[in-house]
Design a protein around this motif. Structure first.
Motif, PDB file in Angstrom:
ATOM      1  N   PRO A  63       0.850  -1.197   0.000  1.00  0.00           N
ATOM      2  CA  PRO A  63       0.000   0.000   0.000  1.00  0.00           C
ATOM      3  C   PRO A  63       0.887   1.250   0.000  1.00  0.00           C
ATOM      4  CG  PRO A  63      -0.675  -1.552   1.711  1.00  0.00           C
ATOM      5  CD  PRO A  63       0.645  -2.026   1.194  1.00  0.00           C
ATOM      6  N   TYR A  64       0.385   2.350  -0.544  1.00  0.00           N
ATOM      7  CA  TYR A  64       1.174   3.574  -0.591  1.00  0.00           C
ATOM      8  C   TYR A  64       1.561   4.038   0.814  1.00  0.00           C
ATOM      9  CZ  TYR A  64      -0.385   3.680  -5.426  1.00  0.00           C
ATOM     10  OH  TYR A  64      -0.621   3.352  -6.737  1.00  0.00           O
ATOM     11  N   ALA A  65       0.728   3.696   1.803  1.00  0.00           N
ATOM     12  CA  ALA A  65       1.040   4.088   3.183  1.00  0.00           C
ATOM     13  C   ALA A  65       2.255   3.349   3.720  1.00  0.00           C
ATOM     14  CB  ALA A  65      -0.165   3.819   4.092  1.00  0.00           C
ATOM     15  N   LYS A 104      -4.984  -8.145   4.871  1.00  0.00           N
ATOM     16  CA  LYS A 104      -4.162  -6.931   4.934  1.00  0.00           C
ATOM     17  C   LYS A 104      -4.941  -5.726   4.434  1.00  0.00           C
ATOM     18  CE  LYS A 104      -0.836  -6.047   2.013  1.00  0.00           C
ATOM     19  NZ  LYS A 104       0.421  -5.993   1.238  1.00  0.00           N
ATOM     20  N   VAL A 105      -5.735  -5.928   3.378  1.00  0.00           N
ATOM     21  CA  VAL A 105      -6.536  -4.836   2.812  1.00  0.00           C
ATOM     22  C   VAL A 105      -7.689  -4.462   3.738  1.00  0.00           C
ATOM     23  CG1 VAL A 105      -8.112  -4.239   0.929  1.00  0.00           C
ATOM     24  CG2 VAL A 105      -5.931  -5.322   0.420  1.00  0.00           C
ATOM     25  N   LYS A 106      -8.362  -5.488   4.304  1.00  0.00           N
ATOM     26  CA  LYS A 106      -9.572  -5.237   5.094  1.00  0.00           C
ATOM     27  C   LYS A 106      -9.285  -4.851   6.541  1.00  0.00           C
ATOM     28  CE  LYS A 106     -12.743  -6.566   1.984  1.00  0.00           C
ATOM     29  NZ  LYS A 106     -13.876  -5.748   1.526  1.00  0.00           N
ATOM     30  N   ARG A 107      -8.055  -5.101   7.035  1.00  0.00           N
ATOM     31  CA  ARG A 107      -7.748  -4.791   8.437  1.00  0.00           C
ATOM     32  C   ARG A 107      -6.516  -3.899   8.563  1.00  0.00           C
ATOM     33  NH1 ARG A 107     -12.083  -5.185  10.613  1.00  0.00           N
ATOM     34  NH2 ARG A 107     -11.043  -5.011  12.635  1.00  0.00           N
ATOM     35  N   GLY A 108      -6.070  -3.303   7.484  1.00  0.00           N
ATOM     36  CA  GLY A 108      -4.862  -2.476   7.521  1.00  0.00           C
ATOM     37  C   GLY A 108      -5.106  -1.049   7.094  1.00  0.00           C
ATOM     38  N   ASN A 109      -4.081  -0.436   6.503  1.00  0.00           N
ATOM     39  CA  ASN A 109      -4.134   0.981   6.143  1.00  0.00           C
ATOM     40  C   ASN A 109      -5.213   1.286   5.118  1.00  0.00           C
ATOM     41  OD1 ASN A 109      -0.945   0.252   6.575  1.00  0.00           O
ATOM     42  ND2 ASN A 109      -1.485   2.203   7.506  1.00  0.00           N
ATOM     43  N   PRO A 136       0.424  -7.695  13.355  1.00  0.00           N
ATOM     44  CA  PRO A 136      -0.858  -7.172  12.846  1.00  0.00           C
ATOM     45  C   PRO A 136      -0.847  -7.129  11.317  1.00  0.00           C
ATOM     46  CG  PRO A 136       0.010  -5.770  14.605  1.00  0.00           C
ATOM     47  CD  PRO A 136       1.103  -6.727  14.243  1.00  0.00           C
ATOM     48  N   TYR A 137      -1.996  -7.341  10.714  1.00  0.00           N
ATOM     49  CA  TYR A 137      -2.077  -7.331   9.258  1.00  0.00           C
ATOM     50  C   TYR A 137      -1.647  -5.981   8.685  1.00  0.00           C
ATOM     51  CZ  TYR A 137      -4.713 -11.635   9.938  1.00  0.00           C
ATOM     52  OH  TYR A 137      -5.081 -12.910  10.305  1.00  0.00           O
ATOM     53  N   ALA A 138      -1.854  -4.906   9.448  1.00  0.00           N
ATOM     54  CA  ALA A 138      -1.465  -3.576   8.977  1.00  0.00           C
ATOM     55  C   ALA A 138       0.044  -3.442   8.840  1.00  0.00           C
ATOM     56  CB  ALA A 138      -1.994  -2.495   9.918  1.00  0.00           C
ATOM     57  N   HIS A 139       0.808  -4.303   9.517  1.00  0.00           N
ATOM     58  CA  HIS A 139       2.268  -4.218   9.478  1.00  0.00           C
ATOM     59  C   HIS A 139       2.891  -5.242   8.534  1.00  0.00           C
ATOM     60  CE1 HIS A 139       3.170  -1.298  12.734  1.00  0.00           C
ATOM     61  NE2 HIS A 139       1.969  -1.651  13.157  1.00  0.00           N
ATOM     62  N   LEU A 140       2.075  -6.051   7.880  1.00  0.00           N
ATOM     63  CA  LEU A 140       2.626  -7.008   6.923  1.00  0.00           C
ATOM     64  C   LEU A 140       3.139  -6.266   5.701  1.00  0.00           C
ATOM     65  CD1 LEU A 140       0.037  -9.937   6.913  1.00  0.00           C
ATOM     66  CD2 LEU A 140       2.327  -9.941   7.899  1.00  0.00           C
ATOM     67  N   GLY A 141       4.268  -6.705   5.182  1.00  0.00           N
ATOM     68  CA  GLY A 141       4.778  -6.123   3.951  1.00  0.00           C
ATOM     69  C   GLY A 141       4.095  -6.776   2.765  1.00  0.00           C
ATOM     70  N   SER A 142       4.882  -7.181   1.779  1.00  0.00           N
ATOM     71  CA  SER A 142       4.321  -7.858   0.620  1.00  0.00           C
ATOM     72  C   SER A 142       3.978  -9.298   0.979  1.00  0.00           C
ATOM     73  CB  SER A 142       5.323  -7.833  -0.537  1.00  0.00           C
ATOM     74  OG  SER A 142       4.824  -8.546  -1.648  1.00  0.00           O
ATOM     75  N   VAL A 143       2.819  -9.776   0.509  1.00  0.00           N
ATOM     76  CA  VAL A 143       2.395 -11.149   0.790  1.00  0.00           C
ATOM     77  C   VAL A 143       2.138 -11.905  -0.515  1.00  0.00           C
ATOM     78  CG1 VAL A 143       1.448 -10.645   3.054  1.00  0.00           C
ATOM     79  CG2 VAL A 143      -0.007 -10.385   1.050  1.00  0.00           C
TER      80      VAL A 143
END
Length: 697
Positions: free
Chosen positions: A102-104, A658-663, A613-620
């Motif tokens: 994500p850009y964030a 990651k999309v639904k629970r992250g930035n 946390p899913y928000a801190h995952l990099g590329s998956v």
């Protein structure tokens, strides 16, 4: 474009990159202190970003690889930019590698220039290492026009979809919520609703900072390598400029949002040595003893990081939650006073929602605003934590330091303080002290590890805690539990939960406000004459350009899933290399929980738990090699490395979570709340306009 990038090829409104015209359209990078400002239209409406595809193949690198390994074929690279993410794909005959962020999570978008000819882009999507390897260097490595275009585009999207945009929109949204809170006492007075007066919320201007520039050149580096450094602090970013020999040999610019600094610490060394440590780098200006400048830089970075970073976002959301709870209570009082039924019947609800589809509504309730799922009060989401302090001195390190320095170093002590929003790890000895501050919101993972049967420690991204002689199991488990609980209550997980609650409450407030208008036979939206009479030429954008349908289910709930991702080859190597002590099988289990990914590694000698946390995952994304081998880089290589079906399933699960629970989820939920709040504000304007006109007649 090469065929390897066909899976990323755009269609419809997507456009592939076209070279700059020969006429000379110029592209310059945004100078420090001149960040792009978001217009009211950017803040109030969600406009999908144009999708683009760039060929970023480095011809020299690909040609050299082809000469050395001709069987691998031509290696191509493509960069695909969609509305929310940047995707880098590397393809050859041997396999593919995909990095999606994500850009964030791009961190900094840096331009590295060498000898005035070679130019490279460095970001968390493709980072340049200390040897100068890596990054994105399209063409023959000297395509300045394309590199400037890419840096400008990535920086622009980072500002629109990253932490800066989130913070600016949050400031704007809070201002609108406060305005509604100020309107409601007047509405209740006009409607003659009996109520207990409450303090009227007041606007709070967002924290602003003036631009500052510091010369952070180390004289030692200047003498040895002719290297100069300058640090510019703007409203939203810290910008580091590094030049070598006046920029002739090397010219490097790195911009990082304050939310992505991770930590800012003041370090003391060798009696008088001073330095600032941060996610942007280490600065020790002059001869390393300029305490005044180092202290000022550290204080400036810390204040900006806490005000404009993740900690600032959480604090602002907590204020907004309390104000929104008060608004919901007062709307409920008005609803009861007017005898309005809630929830409304299906036809009425469909008319109010404009036919956008099924929407989950909170149940009607009085007084306190409860969560639709578990009955938690909205105010209770403001989860504060108590301060705690632990002695985490490692006796082995302290004794070794005494022996190696013949006592000169002294006894080294370590102390861990758990504050309300961050951890403080302080290390002290005769040579100085170092305090590392890490906000819980930026604590990606908390890892508990047991090794060699009795050695217990806990790892985070910025710290390793191994107290006593290494066998303090109870203390390590207690610290692990405390850090995990604070990471959940004061980090990204708490942010998403807060936004989800506010989204549901703001929707209910908006529906009830329109029901109040219906009870007074006031049409919404108002006709052109009414709009002109109310606003003149300054008609709110929500009326002139109605918002798109809300993001449906932007923050979904997920079931628990568990996968065995043990690697048989790794198990065999550990068994042989450890002379059989680790046992024949090292079992690795991946558990996908509601908010986090948990990795558990167990054998006879080791037990390790890692929670991210899913928000801190990099590329998956998956990586393939030699046709059959498939893996999740930096996460798992299950089986013998050929479990393509399992790897694909895990990658899809992780990407969706990651999309639904992250930035990305935070941005979309924020947009939904913005739409409801803006509509509620206009409806209250319309109600007051009608009531005041009636009283004057």
């Amino acid at each position: 474009m090469h065929s390897a990038s066909d899976s990323l090829r755009p269609s419809g409104n997507q456009q592939a990159y076209q070279p700059l015209s020969q006429g000379g359209a110029t592209h310059r990078l945004t100078p420090p202190g001149e960040e792009e400002m978001l217009s009211p239209e950017d803040l109030e409406t969600y406009t999908p970003l144009e999708e683009k595809l760039y060929d970023v193949t480095n011809y020299l690198e690909s040609g050299m690889l082809f000469l050395i390994f001709p069987f691998a074929g031509w290696c191509s690279k493509s960069l695909y930019l969609d509305d929310q993410e940047a995707v880098l794909k590397v393809s050859s005959c041997c396999g593919t590698f995909t990095e999606r962020r994500p850009y964030a999570q791009l961190g900094s978008v840096d331009k590295l220039e060498k000898l005035g000819i070679c130019v490279t882009i460095s970001s968390d999507l493709a980072r340049v290492n200390e040897k100068g390897e890596g990054g994105i260097s399209p063409g023959c490595g000297c395509d300045h026009a394309l590199v400037d275009e890419l840096v400008q585009t990535l920086q622009h999207r980072k500002l629109l979809r990253g932490n800066v945009a989130q913070m600016r929109k949050l400031d704007y949204l809070y201002k609108k919520v406060v305005s509604i809170g100020q309107q409601l006492p007047e509405v209740m007075k006009e409607l003659e609703v009996p109520h207990t007066p409450r303090p009227v919320p007041q606007h709070e201007a967002p924290a602003t900072f003036e631009d500052k520039t510091y010369d952070v050149t180390s004289y030692i580096e200047f003498c040895l390598a002719c290297k100069t450094k300058s640090l510019t602090l703007t409203q939203e970013e810290a910008v580091l400029n590094v030049g070598q020999c006046g920029g002739i040999l090397e010219n490097f610019q790195s911009s990082r949002e304050y939310a992505q600094l991770h930590h800012v610490d003041l370090a003391r060394f060798c009696l008088c040595g001073r330095a600032t440590n941060s996610g942007l780098g280490t600065f020790s200006p002059g001869w390393g003893c300029d305490n005044t400048k180092v202290s000022e830089i550290t204080e400036e970075l810390q204040s900006r990081m806490y005000a404009r970073g993740t900690v600032g976002q959480i604090r602002k959301q907590e204020k907004m939650m309390k104000t929104l709870a008060t608004i919901a209570d007062e709307i409920y009082v008005i609803q009861r006073h007017l005898g309005i039924q809630y929830p409304p019947d299906d036809p009425t609800l469909a008319k109010i929602l404009g036919g956008i589809g099924s929407v989950t509504l909170p149940p009607s309730r009085g007084g306190q605003m409860q969560d639709v799922n578990d009955g938690v009060h909205l105010q209770d989401l403001d989860q504060q934590v108590s301060n705690k302090t632990y002695n985490i001195t490692n006796y082995c390190e302290a004794v070794l330091g005494l022996i190696l320095t013949l006592g000169a170093l002294g006894w080294t002590t370590k102390r861990l303080e758990l504050g309300s929003d961050e951890t403080f790890t302080t290390e002290e000895n005769n040579c100085g002290s170092l305090t590392v501050k890490t906000p819980y919101a930026q604590m990606g993972n908390v890892d508990y590890e047991r090794s060699c049967f009795c050695c217990h420690l806990v790892n985070t991204e910025s710290n390793t805690v191994l107290p006593g002689w290494g066998c303090s199991q109870e203390l390590v488990e207690e610290i692990t539990e405390e850090l995990q609980a604070r990471k959940v209550k004061r980090g990204n997980i708490a942010q998403v939960k807060q936004l989800e609650r506010m989204q549901q409450v703001s929707l209910e407030v908006d529906i009830k406000t329109e029901l109040i208008l219906d009870s007074k036979s006031i049409p919404y939206p108002p006709d052109a004459e009414t709009k002109h009479h109310m606003y003149g030429d300054n008609v709110p954008l929500i009326l002139t350009r109605p918002p798109n349908p809300p993001h449906v289910n932007p923050g979904a709930k997920f079931p628990l899933r568990q996968y065995d991702v043990s690697n048989h080859c790794l198990s065999g190597l550990l068994f042989l290399g450890g002379c059989g002590l680790p046992g024949p099988c090292t079992r690795i289990t991946m558990t996908l929980e509601e908010e986090e990914m948990s990795m558990r590694t167990v054998n006879w000698c080791l037990q390790k738990n890692k929670r991210t946390p899913y928000a801190h995952l990099g590329s998956v994304d998956t990586s393939t090699c030699c046709v059959f081998c498939s893996s999740l880089p930096e996460l798992a290589v299950p089986g013998c490395g050929c479990s393509q079906g399992l790897v694909k399933e895990i990658a899809e699960e992780l990407q969706e979570r990651k999309v639904k629970r992250g930035n990305i989820a935070q941005i979309k939920i924020q947009e939904n709340i913005m739409n409801e709040v803006l509509k509620t504000g206009v409806k209250l304007d319309l109600l007051l306009h009608h009531l005041r006109n009636r009283s004057h007649q």
